[in-house]
Write a protein that holds these residues in place. Sequence first.
Motif, PDB file in Angstrom:
ATOM      1  N   ARG A   1      38.651  42.851  49.314  1.00 53.61           N
ATOM      2  CA  ARG A   1      37.633  42.528  50.183  1.00 53.61           C
ATOM      3  C   ARG A   1      37.082  41.070  49.852  1.00 53.61           C
ATOM      4  O   ARG A   1      36.635  39.894  50.668  1.00 53.61           O
ATOM      5  CB  ARG A   1      36.249  43.248  50.007  1.00 53.61           C
ATOM      6  CG  ARG A   1      36.638  44.506  50.658  1.00 53.61           C
ATOM      7  CD  ARG A   1      35.680  45.095  50.921  1.00 53.61           C
ATOM      8  NE  ARG A   1      35.186  46.611  51.429  1.00 53.61           N
ATOM      9  CZ  ARG A   1      34.429  46.711  52.057  1.00 53.61           C
ATOM     10  NH1 ARG A   1      33.015  47.374  51.647  1.00 53.61           N
ATOM     11  NH2 ARG A   1      34.343  48.413  52.460  1.00 53.61           N
ATOM     12  N   SER A   2      37.646  40.515  48.825  1.00 53.59           N
ATOM     13  CA  SER A   2      37.326  39.267  48.270  1.00 53.59           C
ATOM     14  C   SER A   2      38.933  38.636  46.924  1.00 53.59           C
ATOM     15  O   SER A   2      39.649  39.465  46.972  1.00 53.59           O
ATOM     16  CB  SER A   2      37.045  39.077  46.987  1.00 53.59           C
ATOM     17  OG  SER A   2      36.713  39.866  45.622  1.00 53.59           O
ATOM     18  N   GLY A   3      39.353  37.147  47.817  1.00 58.42           N
ATOM     19  CA  GLY A   3      39.923  36.720  46.596  1.00 58.42           C
ATOM     20  C   GLY A   3      39.548  36.822  45.238  1.00 58.42           C
ATOM     21  O   GLY A   3      40.772  36.737  44.895  1.00 58.42           O
ATOM     22  N   GLY A   4      38.389  36.194  44.898  1.00 57.16           N
ATOM     23  CA  GLY A   4      37.441  36.874  43.144  1.00 57.16           C
ATOM     24  C   GLY A   4      38.799  37.997  42.613  1.00 57.16           C
ATOM     25  O   GLY A   4      39.118  38.048  41.743  1.00 57.16           O
ATOM     26  N   HIS A   5      38.609  39.270  43.704  1.00 53.54           N
ATOM     27  CA  HIS A   5      39.577  40.878  42.838  1.00 53.54           C
ATOM     28  C   HIS A   5      40.757  40.775  43.059  1.00 53.54           C
ATOM     29  O   HIS A   5      41.191  40.665  42.281  1.00 53.54           O
ATOM     30  CB  HIS A   5      38.084  41.508  43.867  1.00 53.54           C
ATOM     31  CG  HIS A   5      37.448  42.650  43.729  1.00 53.54           C
ATOM     32  ND1 HIS A   5      36.401  42.708  44.615  1.00 53.54           N
ATOM     33  CD2 HIS A   5      36.661  41.969  42.561  1.00 53.54           C
ATOM     34  CE1 HIS A   5      34.810  42.551  43.865  1.00 53.54           C
ATOM     35  NE2 HIS A   5      35.079  42.708  42.408  1.00 53.54           N
ATOM     36  N   LEU A   6      40.954  39.808  43.746  1.00 52.31           N
ATOM     37  CA  LEU A   6      42.928  39.521  44.242  1.00 52.31           C
ATOM     38  C   LEU A   6      43.526  39.069  43.214  1.00 52.31           C
ATOM     39  O   LEU A   6      44.100  39.867  42.598  1.00 52.31           O
ATOM     40  CB  LEU A   6      43.177  38.762  45.395  1.00 52.31           C
ATOM     41  CG  LEU A   6      44.182  38.361  45.343  1.00 52.31           C
ATOM     42  CD1 LEU A   6      45.734  40.388  46.041  1.00 52.31           C
ATOM     43  CD2 LEU A   6      45.164  37.821  46.665  1.00 52.31           C
ATOM     44  N   ALA A   7      42.422  38.348  42.811  1.00 47.43           N
ATOM     45  CA  ALA A   7      43.279  37.581  41.339  1.00 47.43           C
ATOM     46  C   ALA A   7      42.946  38.133  40.325  1.00 47.43           C
ATOM     47  O   ALA A   7      43.937  38.452  39.043  1.00 47.43           O
ATOM     48  CB  ALA A   7      41.561  36.205  41.554  1.00 47.43           C
ATOM     49  N   GLU A   8      41.726  38.745  39.651  1.00 46.35           N
ATOM     50  CA  GLU A   8      41.724  39.287  39.171  1.00 46.35           C
ATOM     51  C   GLU A   8      43.079  41.070  39.044  1.00 46.35           C
ATOM     52  O   GLU A   8      43.341  41.382  37.571  1.00 46.35           O
ATOM     53  CB  GLU A   8      40.258  40.844  39.127  1.00 46.35           C
ATOM     54  CG  GLU A   8      39.986  41.887  38.370  1.00 46.35           C
ATOM     55  CD  GLU A   8      38.471  42.088  38.144  1.00 46.35           C
ATOM     56  OE1 GLU A   8      38.447  43.359  37.921  1.00 46.35           O
ATOM     57  OE2 GLU A   8      37.610  41.611  39.086  1.00 46.35           O
ATOM     58  N   ASN A   9      42.934  41.322  40.284  1.00 50.26           N
ATOM     59  CA  ASN A   9      44.322  42.440  40.158  1.00 50.26           C
ATOM     60  C   ASN A   9      45.347  41.925  39.527  1.00 50.26           C
ATOM     61  O   ASN A   9      46.019  42.750  38.930  1.00 50.26           O
ATOM     62  CB  ASN A   9      43.518  43.140  41.013  1.00 50.26           C
ATOM     63  CG  ASN A   9      42.494  43.901  42.074  1.00 50.26           C
ATOM     64  OD1 ASN A   9      42.131  44.404  40.901  1.00 50.26           O
ATOM     65  ND2 ASN A   9      42.570  44.001  42.875  1.00 50.26           N
ATOM     66  N   LEU A  10      44.773  40.484  40.490  1.00 48.31           N
ATOM     67  CA  LEU A  10      46.826  39.796  39.589  1.00 48.31           C
ATOM     68  C   LEU A  10      46.648  40.150  38.511  1.00 48.31           C
ATOM     69  O   LEU A  10      47.875  40.151  37.812  1.00 48.31           O
ATOM     70  CB  LEU A  10      47.456  38.699  40.945  1.00 48.31           C
ATOM     71  CG  LEU A  10      47.511  39.184  42.426  1.00 48.31           C
ATOM     72  CD1 LEU A  10      47.604  37.895  43.179  1.00 48.31           C
ATOM     73  CD2 LEU A  10      48.375  39.863  42.622  1.00 48.31           C
ATOM     74  N   ALA A  11      46.219  39.396  37.612  1.00 47.01           N
ATOM     75  CA  ALA A  11      46.375  38.763  36.053  1.00 47.01           C
ATOM     76  C   ALA A  11      46.427  40.913  35.757  1.00 47.01           C
ATOM     77  O   ALA A  11      46.630  40.358  34.397  1.00 47.01           O
ATOM     78  CB  ALA A  11      45.025  38.768  36.031  1.00 47.01           C
ATOM     79  N   ALA A  12      46.371  41.409  36.372  1.00 49.84           N
ATOM     80  CA  ALA A  12      46.915  43.057  34.950  1.00 49.84           C
ATOM     81  C   ALA A  12      48.363  42.930  34.859  1.00 49.84           C
ATOM     82  O   ALA A  12      48.181  43.240  33.425  1.00 49.84           O
ATOM     83  CB  ALA A  12      46.357  44.247  36.012  1.00 49.84           C
ATOM     84  N   VAL A  13      48.932  42.397  35.715  1.00 46.20           N
ATOM     85  CA  VAL A  13      50.235  41.737  34.783  1.00 46.20           C
ATOM     86  C   VAL A  13      50.425  41.389  33.116  1.00 46.20           C
ATOM     87  O   VAL A  13      51.417  41.591  33.118  1.00 46.20           O
ATOM     88  CB  VAL A  13      51.215  41.138  36.055  1.00 46.20           C
ATOM     89  CG1 VAL A  13      51.195  41.856  37.440  1.00 46.20           C
ATOM     90  CG2 VAL A  13      51.182  40.110  36.274  1.00 46.20           C
ATOM     91  N   GLU A  14      49.233  40.567  33.351  1.00 47.36           N
ATOM     92  CA  GLU A  14      49.393  39.629  31.797  1.00 47.36           C
ATOM     93  C   GLU A  14      49.172  41.172  30.748  1.00 47.36           C
ATOM     94  O   GLU A  14      48.732  40.521  29.644  1.00 47.36           O
ATOM     95  CB  GLU A  14      48.384  38.715  32.199  1.00 47.36           C
ATOM     96  CG  GLU A  14      49.875  37.773  33.280  1.00 47.36           C
ATOM     97  CD  GLU A  14      50.645  37.467  32.744  1.00 47.36           C
ATOM     98  OE1 GLU A  14      51.095  37.092  31.882  1.00 47.36           O
ATOM     99  OE2 GLU A  14      52.057  36.919  33.365  1.00 47.36           O
ATOM    100  N   LEU A  15      48.228  41.795  31.545  1.00 44.01           N
ATOM    101  CA  LEU A  15      47.287  43.034  30.452  1.00 44.01           C
ATOM    102  C   LEU A  15      48.226  44.105  29.744  1.00 44.01           C
ATOM    103  O   LEU A  15      49.605  44.412  30.135  1.00 44.01           O
ATOM    104  CB  LEU A  15      46.353  43.221  30.787  1.00 44.01           C
ATOM    105  CG  LEU A  15      45.118  44.551  30.529  1.00 44.01           C
ATOM    106  CD1 LEU A  15      44.885  43.475  28.799  1.00 44.01           C
ATOM    107  CD2 LEU A  15      44.461  44.617  30.947  1.00 44.01           C
ATOM    108  N   HIS A  16      48.601  43.335  28.510  1.00 49.99           N
ATOM    109  CA  HIS A  16      49.396  44.280  27.291  1.00 49.99           C
ATOM    110  C   HIS A  16      48.906  45.237  26.479  1.00 49.99           C
ATOM    111  O   HIS A  16      48.264  45.431  25.269  1.00 49.99           O
ATOM    112  CB  HIS A  16      49.796  43.673  26.392  1.00 49.99           C
ATOM    113  CG  HIS A  16      51.144  42.823  27.329  1.00 49.99           C
ATOM    114  ND1 HIS A  16      52.123  42.658  27.978  1.00 49.99           N
ATOM    115  CD2 HIS A  16      51.384  41.221  28.247  1.00 49.99           C
ATOM    116  CE1 HIS A  16      52.250  42.261  29.100  1.00 49.99           C
ATOM    117  NE2 HIS A  16      52.189  40.974  28.544  1.00 49.99           N
ATOM    118  N   LEU A  17      48.645  46.561  27.091  1.00 50.53           N
ATOM    119  CA  LEU A  17      48.055  47.941  26.304  1.00 50.53           C
ATOM    120  C   LEU A  17      48.816  47.948  24.852  1.00 50.53           C
ATOM    121  O   LEU A  17      49.573  47.631  24.933  1.00 50.53           O
ATOM    122  CB  LEU A  17      47.725  48.647  27.075  1.00 50.53           C
ATOM    123  CG  LEU A  17      47.028  48.865  28.498  1.00 50.53           C
ATOM    124  CD1 LEU A  17      47.081  49.513  29.468  1.00 50.53           C
ATOM    125  CD2 LEU A  17      45.768  48.405  27.882  1.00 50.53           C
TER     126      LEU A  17
END
Length: 184
Positions: free
Chosen positions: A149-165
């Motif tokens: 519901r927010s641009g902030g959450h959208l940016a947060e979700n998109l940043a998941a592609v950079e997270l390497h477990l």
Amino acid sequence: MGLSEVSIAQAEAAHAIHPVATIQSELSLWTRDPLGDPTFDASEGGAAGAGTDPGGDLLAWTRDQGVAFVPFAPLGRGYLTGTLSADGFESGDFRATNPRFAADAFLRNQAIADEVARIATAHGSTPAQVSLAWLLRLAGNIIPIPGTRSGGHLAENLAAVELHLTEDEQVSLDQLPVAHGSRY
């Protein structure tokens, strides 16, 4: 053609008539039905939903057929973000009557959210990012659709592609307990 919440047999029947391009089904750290998850135990209060195929792995089928897999509710309807409470739903919110969000189930599922949060802290990321990174690492044909519901959450979700477990983190997430309570 795109399909939603089908079994492998249904997907194969449809694919024999017309190429299936996409299958959508719920998939997250607490809804692993499309993986043909052998840890599912209905006696523990879980319930197999549509998309469950105890005889096989729907995600693997899509990968093998060149079909995109679109998991909906990849953040466990918000539960995996660690930002919800059992008594914090507004009137009319679907989750207020969902079995997984009932007070007892909510607390029993806390171990899942705690492990996701632990890994997020280790990476300086959010639980939502860890949940999405786990999904993205399962297969190259996954296109998660988290609601926001927010641009902030959208940016947060998109940043998941950079997270390497790490491998250990992936194994830890793979071995999380099955969520208590049915999907609906």
